[in-house]
Design a protein around this motif. Structure first.
Motif, PDB file in Angstrom:
ATOM      1  N   THR A  63       0.816  -0.941  -0.387  1.00 56.43           N
ATOM      2  CA  THR A  63       0.361  -0.084   0.240  1.00 56.43           C
ATOM      3  C   THR A  63       0.964   1.001   0.053  1.00 56.43           C
ATOM      4  OG1 THR A  63      -1.772  -0.787   1.056  1.00 56.43           O
ATOM      5  CG2 THR A  63      -2.263   0.891   1.620  1.00 56.43           C
ATOM      6  N   GLU A  64       1.820   1.142   0.384  1.00 57.65           N
ATOM      7  CA  GLU A  64       2.787   1.824   0.149  1.00 57.65           C
ATOM      8  C   GLU A  64       3.333   2.704  -0.435  1.00 57.65           C
ATOM      9  OE1 GLU A  64       7.002   4.086   3.148  1.00 57.65           O
ATOM     10  OE2 GLU A  64       6.014   1.626   3.889  1.00 57.65           O
ATOM     11  N   LEU A  65       4.388   1.436  -1.729  1.00 50.32           N
ATOM     12  CA  LEU A  65       4.238   1.678  -2.551  1.00 50.32           C
ATOM     13  C   LEU A  65       2.816   2.132  -3.457  1.00 50.32           C
ATOM     14  CD1 LEU A  65       6.672   0.596  -4.920  1.00 50.32           C
ATOM     15  CD2 LEU A  65       5.796  -0.963  -5.093  1.00 50.32           C
ATOM     16  N   TYR A  66       1.716   1.573  -3.195  1.00 53.27           N
ATOM     17  CA  TYR A  66       0.624   1.526  -4.645  1.00 53.27           C
ATOM     18  C   TYR A  66       0.577   3.506  -4.443  1.00 53.27           C
ATOM     19  CZ  TYR A  66      -4.030   2.287  -5.924  1.00 53.27           C
ATOM     20  OH  TYR A  66      -4.948   2.651  -6.454  1.00 53.27           O
ATOM     21  N   GLN A  67       1.034   3.816  -3.121  1.00 54.13           N
ATOM     22  CA  GLN A  67       0.774   5.433  -3.249  1.00 54.13           C
ATOM     23  C   GLN A  67       1.483   6.215  -3.854  1.00 54.13           C
ATOM     24  OE1 GLN A  67       0.468   6.136   1.639  1.00 54.13           O
ATOM     25  NE2 GLN A  67      -1.386   5.637   1.894  1.00 54.13           N
ATOM     26  N   HIS A  68       2.856   5.873  -4.000  1.00 53.19           N
ATOM     27  CA  HIS A  68       3.332   6.314  -5.177  1.00 53.19           C
ATOM     28  C   HIS A  68       4.016   6.359  -6.574  1.00 53.19           C
ATOM     29  CE1 HIS A  68       5.953   7.949  -1.280  1.00 53.19           C
ATOM     30  NE2 HIS A  68       6.686   6.003  -0.719  1.00 53.19           N
ATOM     31  N   VAL A  69       3.268   4.870  -6.703  1.00 57.68           N
ATOM     32  CA  VAL A  69       3.232   4.831  -8.142  1.00 57.68           C
ATOM     33  C   VAL A  69       1.719   5.832  -8.680  1.00 57.68           C
ATOM     34  CG1 VAL A  69       2.812   2.839  -9.358  1.00 57.68           C
ATOM     35  CG2 VAL A  69       4.226   2.073  -8.129  1.00 57.68           C
ATOM     36  N   ARG A  70       0.425   5.403  -8.148  1.00 55.44           N
ATOM     37  CA  ARG A  70      -0.818   6.039  -7.994  1.00 55.44           C
ATOM     38  C   ARG A  70      -0.512   7.406  -8.394  1.00 55.44           C
ATOM     39  NH1 ARG A  70      -5.302   5.211  -4.318  1.00 55.44           N
ATOM     40  NH2 ARG A  70      -3.882   6.833  -2.471  1.00 55.44           N
ATOM     41  N   ALA A  71       0.174   8.100  -7.614  1.00 59.20           N
ATOM     42  CA  ALA A  71       0.336   9.441  -7.929  1.00 59.20           C
ATOM     43  C   ALA A  71       1.297   9.889  -8.964  1.00 59.20           C
ATOM     44  CB  ALA A  71       1.132   9.804  -6.324  1.00 59.20           C
ATOM     45  N   PHE A  72       2.246   8.806  -9.438  1.00 65.07           N
ATOM     46  CA  PHE A  72       3.084   9.218 -10.400  1.00 65.07           C
ATOM     47  C   PHE A  72       1.963   9.226 -11.358  1.00 65.07           C
ATOM     48  CE2 PHE A  72       5.414   6.411 -13.787  1.00 65.07           C
ATOM     49  CZ  PHE A  72       5.946   8.270 -14.550  1.00 65.07           C
ATOM     50  N   ALA A  73       1.439   8.044 -11.982  1.00 69.58           N
ATOM     51  CA  ALA A  73       0.462   7.579 -12.948  1.00 69.58           C
ATOM     52  C   ALA A  73      -0.937   8.146 -12.588  1.00 69.58           C
ATOM     53  CB  ALA A  73      -0.143   6.112 -12.587  1.00 69.58           C
ATOM     54  N   GLN A  74      -1.074   9.217 -11.959  1.00 72.54           N
ATOM     55  CA  GLN A  74      -2.304  10.257 -12.758  1.00 72.54           C
ATOM     56  C   GLN A  74      -1.440  11.545 -12.778  1.00 72.54           C
ATOM     57  OE1 GLN A  74      -5.512   9.027 -11.426  1.00 72.54           O
ATOM     58  NE2 GLN A  74      -5.893  10.790 -12.680  1.00 72.54           N
ATOM     59  N   SER A  75      -0.548  11.732 -12.264  1.00 73.41           N
ATOM     60  CA  SER A  75       0.204  12.768 -12.775  1.00 73.41           C
ATOM     61  C   SER A  75       0.442  12.955 -14.265  1.00 73.41           C
ATOM     62  CB  SER A  75       1.528  12.864 -12.221  1.00 73.41           C
ATOM     63  OG  SER A  75       2.294  14.266 -12.529  1.00 73.41           O
ATOM     64  N   VAL A  76       0.715  11.644 -14.687  1.00 73.23           N
ATOM     65  CA  VAL A  76       1.414  11.192 -16.266  1.00 73.23           C
ATOM     66  C   VAL A  76       0.187  11.108 -16.665  1.00 73.23           C
ATOM     67  CG1 VAL A  76       1.781   9.183 -18.077  1.00 73.23           C
ATOM     68  CG2 VAL A  76       3.565   9.915 -15.456  1.00 73.23           C
ATOM     69  N   ILE A  77      -1.357  10.540 -16.295  1.00 74.75           N
ATOM     70  CA  ILE A  77      -2.344  11.118 -17.134  1.00 74.75           C
ATOM     71  C   ILE A  77      -2.863  12.136 -17.266  1.00 74.75           C
ATOM     72  CG2 ILE A  77      -5.297  10.255 -16.331  1.00 74.75           C
ATOM     73  CD1 ILE A  77      -4.255   7.301 -15.565  1.00 74.75           C
TER      74      ILE A  77
END
Length: 362
Positions: free
Chosen positions: A239-253
């Motif tokens: 979950t901690e890793l997912y928060q970073h990945v999700r923030a990055f993916a949403q920024s790219v989108i």
């Protein structure tokens, strides 16, 4: 003056007579090729001007030749002597075709490239958004199944960290953790690929720090521990890793949607309008060559400028083609470029709606 003196010499024939004679013969030959009957007097006037030559061109010959040229031009209209000359001369016709062809190919390649790129980025954004929804559901489900931990990563006191709470199947938790980790890796991989389409402008500090580490450490960060000895630690770490990945993916989108959305709304309509103009000019060239009415026109360059302006502003208007018919803005832009006169007619009719009912000036 003594008897037998010579009379005044006839006036010199106009300078345009040789060209007029060539034009008349060219039209006369074209009429014979397509089977258009020409009266004998017209033929005789042209033949007489050629027979006597420039030395014998008097006022009568000039008048007869111009009359014959006028009759031939009216008979063969819209074909003219100039269009016959240009159509038969490859040095005049081929450069025009080559110029239209090169421009059409360049515009087509640009449209194809950016349309293909937009299609890919849209597919990536849709897939990432779907994976984010899936990961959100898995994170919530694992949190409900495992319950709170002592410090976010360790199991509650007096609980075996390798076993889930009572009433929860171990196989279900392990399956969901594996799917959770796999979804996180998929989101990160697709987001990294999508980031390339915007020049890798989006960054995330934790993921950037991982890039600077060696491959085994970076690989381990995205994997579940072997055997999953602590379910709470595995869930909390993911979950901690997912928060970073999700923030990055949403920024790219968001960045991709902004860049390619602006391009699709502002640039692509202009390209489609110019492409429509190329289609119109190529069709016009083909028809003129077939009808022998081709004449190079410098106004074609102005038509491209007009088409670009129309394509830039076409998105400002709402077009209704017919009831129940939907046409995309890019298709409208292509049609506007193909028939700019129709668009100007639309603008004039729109302008009349604003001036209707306005009192006349005194």
């Amino acid at each position: 003056m003594a008897n037998g003196s010579s009379s005044n010499p006839p006036p010199e024939a106009p300078a345009y007579m040789p060209e007029a004679l060539d034009d008349a013969e060219r039209l006369l030959k074209y009429a014979a090729e397509i089977g258009v009957p020409v009266d004998a007097a017209t033929r005789d006037n042209v033949w007489q001007a050629r027979a006597v030559g420039p030395a014998g061109w008097d006022q009568t010959t000039v008048n007869n030749l111009l009359t014959a040229l006028t009759q031939l031009a009216a008979l063969l209209k819209p074909v003219t002597a100039e269009s016959l000359k240009k159509s038969d001369n490859e040095d005049e016709a081929e450069p025009t075709l080559r110029r239209y062809w090169i421009l059409a190919v360049c515009l087509g390649l640009c449209i194809l490239f950016f349309s293909f790129t937009s299609f890919i980025t849209t597919a990536f954004c849709t897939a990432i958004s779907a994976k984010i929804d899936l990961a959100n559901g898995l994170a919530a489900k694992l949190r409900v199944q495992l319950g709170p931990s002592s410090n976010g990563t360790n199991a509650p006191p007096n609980v075996d960290p390798a076993k889930p709470p009572m009433g929860v199947e171990l196989i279900d938790v392990i399956t969901e953790l594996q799917q959770y980790a796999s979804t996180i890796r998929d989101i990160n991989s697709r987001a990294q690929q999508l980031n390339w389409f915007i020049g890798e402008s989006a960054t995330e500090y934790h993921l950037e720090a991982l890039k600077s580490t060696n491959q085994p450490v970076r690989y381990k960060e995205f994997q579940l521990p072997v055997g999953i000895p602590n379910l709470w630690e595995a869930e909390g770490g993911r979950t901690e890793l997912y928060q970073h990945v999700r923030a990055f993916a949403q920024s790219v989108i968001d960045d991709v949607s902004t860049v390619y959305g602006a391009f699709g709304s502002c640039v692509l309509p202009v390209l489609y309008a110019l492409f429509g103009t190329c289609a119109y000019l190529l069709r016009k060239y083909e028809q003129q060559m077939k009808a022998r009415t081709f004449i190079p026109n410098s106004g074609d360059a102005a038509r491209f400028v007009i088409a670009g302006i129309c394509g830039a502003v076409v998105g400002l208007f709402n077009f209704t083609v017919s009831q129940g018919t939907s046409v995309s803005p890019l298709a409208i832009a292509f049609l506007v470029g193909y028939g700019v006169d129709v668009f100007f007619t639309f603008l004039e009719s729109l302008l009349q709606t604003f001036t209707k009912g306005k009192p006349p000036p005194p």
